[in-house]
Design a protein around this motif. Structure first.
Motif, short mmCIF file in Angstrom:
data_model
loop_
_atom_site.label_atom_id
_atom_site.label_comp_id
_atom_site.label_asym_id
_atom_site.label_seq_id
_atom_site.Cartn_x
_atom_site.Cartn_y
_atom_site.Cartn_z
N ASP A 157 20.47 51.51 18.18
CA ASP A 157 19.18 51.23 19.11
C ASP A 157 18.47 52.53 19.58
OD1 ASP A 157 20.13 48.68 18.84
OD2 ASP A 157 20.75 48.46 20.79
N CYS A 166 16.23 53.17 16.79
CA CYS A 166 15.21 52.31 16.51
C CYS A 166 14.23 52.79 17.65
CB CYS A 166 15.65 50.87 16.62
SG CYS A 166 16.47 50.20 15.49
N GLU A 167 14.44 53.38 18.69
CA GLU A 167 13.48 53.40 19.62
C GLU A 167 12.78 54.70 19.21
OE1 GLU A 167 15.16 54.06 23.82
OE2 GLU A 167 15.96 51.85 23.50
N THR A 220 10.26 53.87 16.56
CA THR A 220 9.08 53.03 16.97
C THR A 220 8.15 54.00 17.45
OG1 THR A 220 10.65 51.26 17.18
CG2 THR A 220 8.41 51.17 18.32
N GLN A 280 2.24 56.59 12.95
CA GLN A 280 2.05 55.69 11.96
C GLN A 280 2.05 56.26 10.67
OE1 GLN A 280 2.69 52.08 11.56
NE2 GLN A 280 3.95 52.80 13.57
N ARG A 297 9.02 58.60 8.02
CA ARG A 297 10.07 58.52 8.81
C ARG A 297 11.58 58.34 8.21
NH1 ARG A 297 5.51 55.79 10.81
NH2 ARG A 297 6.18 53.73 9.73
N TRP A 349 16.90 49.62 11.46
CA TRP A 349 16.00 50.79 11.22
C TRP A 349 14.86 50.38 10.42
CZ3 TRP A 349 20.46 54.51 9.99
CH2 TRP A 349 21.15 54.78 11.29
N ARG A 366 12.92 47.58 10.04
CA ARG A 366 11.92 47.16 10.84
C ARG A 366 11.39 47.94 11.86
NH1 ARG A 366 15.92 42.28 10.13
NH2 ARG A 366 14.65 40.80 9.17
N ALA A 367 12.04 48.99 12.35
CA ALA A 367 11.58 49.88 13.24
C ALA A 367 10.72 50.89 12.72
CB ALA A 367 12.71 50.27 14.21
N GLY A 368 10.69 51.00 11.41
CA GLY A 368 9.44 51.86 10.86
C GLY A 368 10.17 52.95 9.96
N ASN A 370 4.72 50.00 6.14
CA ASN A 370 4.21 50.55 7.14
C ASN A 370 4.01 52.14 7.03
OD1 ASN A 370 6.95 51.74 7.22
ND2 ASN A 370 7.36 49.77 8.47
#
Ligand SMILES: [Fe+2]
Length: 227
Positions: free
Chosen positions: A88, A91-92, A95, A99, A103, A133, A135-137, A227
């Motif tokens: 987590d 993930c933070e 995010t 953009q 990453r 991960w 989904r978090a980019g 993304n």
């Protein structure tokens, strides 16, 4: 190899020669194997003393963001581990990155057994972690440990993987145990990033010429990713 002070001191001399920023993460050989007392009480003592001071983690360049995590479980020498808190936290971090930057997440052990290149230690529950991960980019997860290099999309490894992402495994740059094993030689990846693409040139040791020589590059366009 055995996480002894003298071995770490030599590794440190090598690290100091590299251009910065350098990211270093621990592998299973960075904790003591036979010194059980030290492995259980202070497993990363030498790693923290010799390697960590040379590590920039995360790396935050304008076009490239990379975070490395410690996947070593001192209680089980080879077995990789990523707990929910670490998953987590990554993930933070992902995010929060710009953009337009690439990453990456860097880990030691593999996320799935590769046929023909079995090695103990694959991280349990890795698919779910990778999905979180992605989904978090995250654009790519980099690992080592199996002494075999490849670059694949996550859905090649895990059919039905829901988000475009790469999994890139490094070979072994210097370990002599790889030499002579069928289908493997010492190697490392040179990965170049631009706005439009990520390009991987695997550099393989040629014992005839005594040099690393580049494979044909493999290119992944940025448009491949969502993304
Ligand atoms: Fe390893």
């Amino acid at each position: 190899m055995r996480a002894r002070g003298g071995q770490f001191a030599r590794a440190e001399e090598w690290l100091k020669q590299l251009p910065t920023p350098v990211m270093v993460i621990p592998g299973n050989h960075d904790i003591p194997l036979y010194n059980l007392a030290l492995r259980l009480t202070n497993p990363f003592r030498n790693y923290r003393r010799f390697a960590e001071p040379h590590s920039t983690n995360p790396i935050e360049l304008p076009c490239l963001r990379a975070i490395g995590i410690n996947t070593i479980n001192p209680h089980r020498h080879q077995q990789g581990i990523i707990d929910g808190v670490t998953r987590d936290r990554v993930c933070e971090w992902l995010t929060a990155q710009p953009q337009d930057a690439w990453r990456l997440v860097v880990i030691h052990q593999h996320v799935k057994d590769i046929p023909g290149h079995h090695r103990p230690g694959a991280i349990p529950g890795a698919r779910e972690t990778l999905e979180a991960w992605a989904r978090a980019g995250a654009h790519a997860v980099l690992h080592g440990h199996i002494h075999f290099d490849y670059a694949q999309t996550a859905d090649q490894l895990f059919p039905g993987f829901p988000v475009p992402m790469l999994v890139i495994a490094a070979g072994t740059g210097s370990n002599a145990r790889t030499r002579g094993k069928a289908g493997t030689t010492n190697s490392f990846h040179l990965v170049e990033f631009s706005q439009e693409k990520l390009e991987i040139s695997t550099q393989r040791w040629n014992s005839m010429s005594g040099r690393f020589e580049a494979d044909q590059p493999v290119v992944f366009p940025r448009s491949l990713f969502s993304n």
